[in-house]
Design a protein around this motif. Sequence first.
Motif, PDB file in Angstrom:
ATOM      1  N   VAL A   1      38.478 -20.546  15.494  1.00 64.08           N
ATOM      2  CA  VAL A   1      38.322 -21.166  16.811  1.00 64.08           C
ATOM      3  C   VAL A   1      37.884 -20.087  17.797  1.00 64.08           C
ATOM      4  O   VAL A   1      38.434 -18.984  17.802  1.00 64.08           O
ATOM      5  CB  VAL A   1      39.639 -21.804  17.302  1.00 64.08           C
ATOM      6  CG1 VAL A   1      39.465 -22.395  18.704  1.00 64.08           C
ATOM      7  CG2 VAL A   1      40.110 -22.881  16.332  1.00 64.08           C
ATOM      8  N   ILE A   2      36.895 -20.417  18.624  1.00 69.43           N
ATOM      9  CA  ILE A   2      36.466 -19.549  19.726  1.00 69.43           C
ATOM     10  C   ILE A   2      36.734 -20.313  21.007  1.00 69.43           C
ATOM     11  O   ILE A   2      36.327 -21.466  21.132  1.00 69.43           O
ATOM     12  CB  ILE A   2      34.965 -19.213  19.630  1.00 69.43           C
ATOM     13  CG1 ILE A   2      34.663 -18.497  18.309  1.00 69.43           C
ATOM     14  CG2 ILE A   2      34.521 -18.367  20.813  1.00 69.43           C
ATOM     15  CD1 ILE A   2      33.180 -18.327  18.036  1.00 69.43           C
ATOM     16  N   CYS A   3      37.425 -19.694  21.974  1.00 68.84           N
ATOM     17  CA  CYS A   3      37.769 -20.463  23.167  1.00 68.84           C
ATOM     18  C   CYS A   3      37.752 -19.603  24.431  1.00 68.84           C
ATOM     19  O   CYS A   3      37.932 -18.386  24.382  1.00 68.84           O
ATOM     20  CB  CYS A   3      39.129 -21.135  23.013  1.00 68.84           C
ATOM     21  SG  CYS A   3      40.481 -20.019  22.702  1.00 68.84           S
ATOM     22  N   GLY A   4      37.528 -20.289  25.548  1.00 72.05           N
ATOM     23  CA  GLY A   4      37.580 -19.653  26.846  1.00 72.05           C
ATOM     24  C   GLY A   4      39.015 -19.426  27.279  1.00 72.05           C
ATOM     25  O   GLY A   4      39.962 -20.015  26.730  1.00 72.05           O
ATOM     26  N   GLU A   5      39.189 -18.575  28.277  1.00 75.19           N
ATOM     27  CA  GLU A   5      40.523 -18.198  28.710  1.00 75.19           C
ATOM     28  C   GLU A   5      41.328 -19.384  29.221  1.00 75.19           C
ATOM     29  O   GLU A   5      42.542 -19.463  29.007  1.00 75.19           O
ATOM     30  CB  GLU A   5      40.433 -17.127  29.806  1.00 75.19           C
ATOM     31  CG  GLU A   5      41.768 -16.522  30.203  1.00 75.19           C
ATOM     32  CD  GLU A   5      41.614 -15.320  31.101  1.00 75.19           C
ATOM     33  OE1 GLU A   5      42.552 -14.500  31.152  1.00 75.19           O
ATOM     34  OE2 GLU A   5      40.550 -15.184  31.738  1.00 75.19           O
TER      35      GLU A   5
ATOM     36  N   PRO B   1      42.019 -17.861  12.415  1.00 77.43           N
ATOM     37  CA  PRO B   1      41.917 -16.925  13.537  1.00 77.43           C
ATOM     38  C   PRO B   1      41.371 -17.577  14.805  1.00 77.43           C
ATOM     39  O   PRO B   1      40.518 -18.471  14.751  1.00 77.43           O
ATOM     40  CB  PRO B   1      40.962 -15.847  13.021  1.00 77.43           C
ATOM     41  CG  PRO B   1      40.148 -16.539  11.975  1.00 77.43           C
ATOM     42  CD  PRO B   1      41.071 -17.532  11.332  1.00 77.43           C
ATOM     43  N   VAL B   2      41.867 -17.104  15.947  1.00 80.34           N
ATOM     44  CA  VAL B   2      41.396 -17.536  17.260  1.00 80.34           C
ATOM     45  C   VAL B   2      40.742 -16.347  17.951  1.00 80.34           C
ATOM     46  O   VAL B   2      41.330 -15.262  18.018  1.00 80.34           O
ATOM     47  CB  VAL B   2      42.563 -18.072  18.126  1.00 80.34           C
ATOM     48  CG1 VAL B   2      42.062 -18.446  19.518  1.00 80.34           C
ATOM     49  CG2 VAL B   2      43.226 -19.268  17.450  1.00 80.34           C
ATOM     50  N   PHE B   3      39.536 -16.542  18.456  1.00 83.28           N
ATOM     51  CA  PHE B   3      38.808 -15.503  19.171  1.00 83.28           C
ATOM     52  C   PHE B   3      38.665 -15.935  20.628  1.00 83.28           C
ATOM     53  O   PHE B   3      38.320 -17.084  20.910  1.00 83.28           O
ATOM     54  CB  PHE B   3      37.421 -15.281  18.562  1.00 83.28           C
ATOM     55  CG  PHE B   3      37.451 -14.799  17.146  1.00 83.28           C
ATOM     56  CD1 PHE B   3      37.375 -13.449  16.843  1.00 83.28           C
ATOM     57  CD2 PHE B   3      37.559 -15.709  16.097  1.00 83.28           C
ATOM     58  CE1 PHE B   3      37.403 -13.007  15.536  1.00 83.28           C
ATOM     59  CE2 PHE B   3      37.592 -15.278  14.780  1.00 83.28           C
ATOM     60  CZ  PHE B   3      37.515 -13.921  14.496  1.00 83.28           C
TER      61      PHE B   3
ATOM     62  N   ALA C   1      42.717 -13.065  17.217  1.00 81.16           N
ATOM     63  CA  ALA C   1      42.121 -12.055  16.346  1.00 81.16           C
ATOM     64  C   ALA C   1      41.470 -10.950  17.165  1.00 81.16           C
ATOM     65  O   ALA C   1      41.557  -9.773  16.813  1.00 81.16           O
ATOM     66  CB  ALA C   1      41.089 -12.720  15.428  1.00 81.16           C
ATOM     67  N   ALA C   2      40.822 -11.333  18.269  1.00 84.10           N
ATOM     68  CA  ALA C   2      40.165 -10.348  19.133  1.00 84.10           C
ATOM     69  C   ALA C   2      39.690 -11.038  20.401  1.00 84.10           C
ATOM     70  O   ALA C   2      39.450 -12.250  20.412  1.00 84.10           O
ATOM     71  CB  ALA C   2      38.979  -9.696  18.427  1.00 84.10           C
ATOM     72  N   ASN C   3      39.573 -10.261  21.490  1.00 87.33           N
ATOM     73  CA  ASN C   3      38.956 -10.805  22.697  1.00 87.33           C
ATOM     74  C   ASN C   3      37.512 -10.324  22.775  1.00 87.33           C
ATOM     75  O   ASN C   3      37.061  -9.512  21.966  1.00 87.33           O
ATOM     76  CB  ASN C   3      39.750 -10.427  23.958  1.00 87.33           C
ATOM     77  CG  ASN C   3      39.803  -8.930  24.199  1.00 87.33           C
ATOM     78  OD1 ASN C   3      38.794  -8.233  24.115  1.00 87.33           O
ATOM     79  ND2 ASN C   3      40.988  -8.417  24.513  1.00 87.33           N
TER      80      ASN C   3
END
Length: 309
Positions: A106-110, A128-130, A141-143
């Motif tokens: 998953v990739i998501c905004g703040e 993992p979430v990025f 996983a990382a910002n």
Amino acid sequence: TEQSETVQVAVGHVWRWHGDKERISHESTRYTGTRLNREARAFAQALMSHGIGKGDTVALMGTASCRFYAAYFSVHKFGGVTCNIHVRESPEFIASALKQVGAKAVICGEQVLETAIAGVGLLARNIPVFSLADTPHDDIAANYTEIIDRFPATEPTIEVSASDTAVIILSSGSTGAPKGIVHSNGNFMRWLRSAPTLFGPVSRHTRFLVIVATSFAAWPFSTIPVLFHGGTLVLLDGFTPETFCATVQAEKITMSGPVPTMVRMLTPEITERYDLSSFEMVLCAGEPPSEHDIERILSWANTDIRCLY
């Protein structure tokens, strides 16, 4: 060729052709093709370092931003599949959608980070979430800053074909649970090439004001063709009549897609205070515009109007 009819190859060509040109503008941030390509490559390397590869689905949640586009294209760099989820969904819905499309990350905004983490926590298997933000977080996983600093901007060498899946778009769920509508690379490329037939001329001169949410089908099928044909995207967070008009005037917008409800909110008391004459094409969708809606749009500029369904 089979390989050239892919988002991976198309994106690479476009960034090279328009490397020094402003491609995406969001508030004070402006991305050239070169910067967008560099950050997409680094993000692709970060995803692949977590075992995510060709054919894997990556879910994205967030409002339109330069970073969101870079992350979106990063998935296509290695033949992954993108699926956007609405930012206002609950953790339960997110978990259900992630399970349905078989998301591997998953990739998501703040603004939706905590909700996304909660949704992932409901899954039987952790993924993992990025984050697209700069803030460190124990459960990701990382910002974005870590990704750009740590990973090389190296182009993946994975071959992708036109028959490979590129995009999954979730339906509105009006008859039950949302359904995942699958588009191949070849299908998406045919859309990119034919979009000017529907939208009118799209070129390096086009400045498209993006006001559609990233989870709607209109987001990939209207904004990405503009990039593909050399135009520039100007991103607007939320719609108000004042910000819409002010942005059109300041950025010399040539095309946008306000739904009729927005047009009715753009009253003469507001629009007459701004110069909207840069409009060359207004796209209307969502419902049929009335004769009064058409007249109102034509009061802004001598613009073409396309009604889409």
